[in-house]
Write an enzyme that holds these catalytic residues in place. Structure first.
Site, PDB file in Angstrom:
ATOM      1  N   SER A 192       0.818  -1.218   0.000  1.00 46.61           N
ATOM      2  CA  SER A 192       0.000   0.000   0.000  1.00 46.61           C
ATOM      3  C   SER A 192       0.852   1.268   0.000  1.00 46.61           C
ATOM      4  CB  SER A 192      -0.953  -0.010   1.199  1.00 46.61           C
ATOM      5  OG  SER A 192      -0.249  -0.276   2.395  1.00 46.61           O
ATOM      6  N   CYS A 237      -6.785  -6.578   0.153  1.00 43.13           N
ATOM      7  CA  CYS A 237      -5.544  -6.532   0.921  1.00 43.13           C
ATOM      8  C   CYS A 237      -4.956  -5.110   0.956  1.00 43.13           C
ATOM      9  CB  CYS A 237      -4.562  -7.577   0.393  1.00 43.13           C
ATOM     10  SG  CYS A 237      -3.352  -8.009   1.643  1.00 43.13           S
ATOM     11  N   ARG A 262      -2.300  -2.501   9.555  1.00 46.52           N
ATOM     12  CA  ARG A 262      -1.465  -3.114   8.509  1.00 46.52           C
ATOM     13  C   ARG A 262      -0.666  -4.286   9.070  1.00 46.52           C
ATOM     14  NH1 ARG A 262       2.572   0.437   6.002  1.00 46.52           N
ATOM     15  NH2 ARG A 262       2.725  -1.279   4.523  1.00 46.52           N
ATOM     16  N   ILE A 272      -2.130 -12.702   2.822  1.00 44.37           N
ATOM     17  CA  ILE A 272      -0.691 -12.535   2.612  1.00 44.37           C
ATOM     18  C   ILE A 272      -0.256 -11.199   3.229  1.00 44.37           C
ATOM     19  CG2 ILE A 272       1.161 -12.384   0.891  1.00 44.37           C
ATOM     20  CD1 ILE A 272      -0.807 -13.827  -1.064  1.00 44.37           C
ATOM     21  N   HIS A 286      -7.364 -12.318  -0.706  1.00 40.10           N
ATOM     22  CA  HIS A 286      -7.119 -12.229  -2.155  1.00 40.10           C
ATOM     23  C   HIS A 286      -7.967 -13.224  -2.934  1.00 40.10           C
ATOM     24  CE1 HIS A 286      -3.364  -9.794  -2.123  1.00 40.10           C
ATOM     25  NE2 HIS A 286      -3.186 -10.337  -0.934  1.00 40.10           N
ATOM     26  N   GLU A 327      -8.786 -13.112  -5.894  1.00 38.64           N
ATOM     27  CA  GLU A 327      -8.281 -13.202  -7.283  1.00 38.64           C
ATOM     28  C   GLU A 327      -7.268 -14.332  -7.444  1.00 38.64           C
ATOM     29  OE1 GLU A 327      -7.580 -10.915  -5.124  1.00 38.64           O
ATOM     30  OE2 GLU A 327      -5.436 -10.474  -5.134  1.00 38.64           O
TER      31      GLU A 327
HETATM   32  N1  GLN Z   1       1.328  -5.812   3.674  1.00 37.87           N
HETATM   33  C1  GLN Z   1       0.812  -5.056   2.562  1.00 37.87           C
HETATM   34  C2  GLN Z   1       0.534  -3.608   2.954  1.00 37.87           C
HETATM   35  O1  GLN Z   1       0.511  -3.292   4.120  1.00 37.87           O
HETATM   36  C3  GLN Z   1      -0.433  -5.681   1.986  1.00 37.87           C
HETATM   37  C4  GLN Z   1      -0.126  -7.052   1.447  1.00 37.87           C
HETATM   38  C5  GLN Z   1      -0.958  -7.502   0.299  1.00 37.87           C
HETATM   39  O2  GLN Z   1      -1.616  -6.717  -0.393  1.00 37.87           O
HETATM   40  N2  GLN Z   1      -0.872  -8.763   0.013  1.00 37.87           N
HETATM   41  O3  GLN Z   1       0.369  -2.803   2.103  1.00 37.87           O
END
Ligand code: GLN
Length: 202
Positions: A52, A82, A112, A141, A178, A180
Site C-alpha cells: 500500500s 488486501c 497493517r 498474505i 485475495h 483473485e
Molecule cells: N502488507 C501489505 C501492505 O501493508 C499488503 C499485502 C498484500 O496486499 N498482500 O500494504
C-alpha cells in the site's frame, strides 16, 4: 447505454493481472488504469493487493491520488483487496505499520500487517455476507485486519479468531484476503452486482 460494464484495475503495483483475469471471467470489460483520464469512463475500479505504501507513492507521482479520492467521494464503486483495503480505509491504526495517507472512503480503522510475522500467509474459510453458497477460501498474505468498524460501514466477514476481514460501505467493498488468487469468482461477482446496483440508483 447499458451493455457490458467497464471496470478498471489500478495498475501501479501489485497483482493487477490476476484481478483483470478475474473481472473478465466475471463478465465485464477489464482495463488497466494508470492515468487520471483513464478514470473518466469507468463503471467501477479495483485496487489490487501489493504494497500500500508503494501504491500511494506511485499514485502521487502519476497524479492519481486526488482524482481517485474525488471519484471515490463521488460514488465510483471500488473494490480493494488486501493493500487495496488499506487504501480504502478512512483510518490506519497506529499500533500497526504506518502509511502516510490513504484514499479513504470506508469508515474503518485498519491495522497493517496485523496477523504478524509468524503467520505472514495463511488460508481460512470465511463466510462472506452477500456471497452465496459455501464460505470463501480466503488467502491472507501479510494482510491487514479491520481494527474498528465505524457506523458508516458494515462488516461482511470475520475470521475464526474474530477479526473482521470483509466490509462494505455503499458501493465500496474491501477484503483483507485475495479472492483473485483462488479462481473463486464470487467476490468479484458480488462487486459486479454492486456496480450494477449503483448504476440503477444513478
Ligand atoms: N502488507 C501489505 C501492505 O501493508 C499488503 C499485502 C498484500 O496486499 N498482500 O500494504
Amino acid at each position: 447505454m447499458g451493455g457490458v460494464l467497464t471496470v478498471g484495475v489500478l495498475a501501479l503495483q501489485g497483482d493487477v493481472r490476476e484481478h483483470l483475469r478475474a473481472l473478465e471471467s466475471a463478465g465485464v470489460d477489464a482495463v488497466r488504469v494508470r492515468r487520471p483520464a483513464e478514470l473518466d469512463h469507468l463503471d467501477g475500479l479495483v485496487l489490487p493487493g501489493g504494497e500500500s505504501t508503494t501504491i500511494v507513492k506511485l499514485a502521487r507521482i502519476f497524479e492519481l491520488h486526488e482524482p481517485l479520492r474525488a471519484r471515490i467521494k463521488d460514488g465510483l464503486p471500488v473494490y480493494g483487496s488486501c493493500a487495496g483495503m488499506i487504501l480504502l480505509a478512512d483510518r490506519v491504526d497506529a499500533g500497526g505499520d504506518a502509511i502516510e495517507a490513504t484514499f479513504g472512503g470506508i469508515d474503518i480503522t485498519v491495522r497493517r500487517n496485523a496477523f504478524g510475522r509468524q503467520v505472514d500467509s495463511f488460508e481460512e474459510d470465511v463466510a462472506v455476507a452477500g456471497v452465496e453458497g459455501d464460505a470463501v477460501r480466503a488467502v491472507f498474505i501479510r494482510a491487514p485486519w479491520v481494527q474498528e468498524v465505524g457506523p458508516g460501514a458494515t462488516p461482511l466477514g470475520t475470521t475464526s479468531g474474530g477479526h473482521v476481514v470483509a466490509v462494505r460501505q455503499g458501493p465500496l467493498l474491501a477484503t483483507s484476503f485475495h479472492p483473485e488468487m483462488t479462481g473463486d469468482l464470487r467476490v468479484h461477482a458480488l462487486f459486479v452486482r454492486m456496480i450494477a446496483e449503483a448504476r440503477q440508483l444513478d
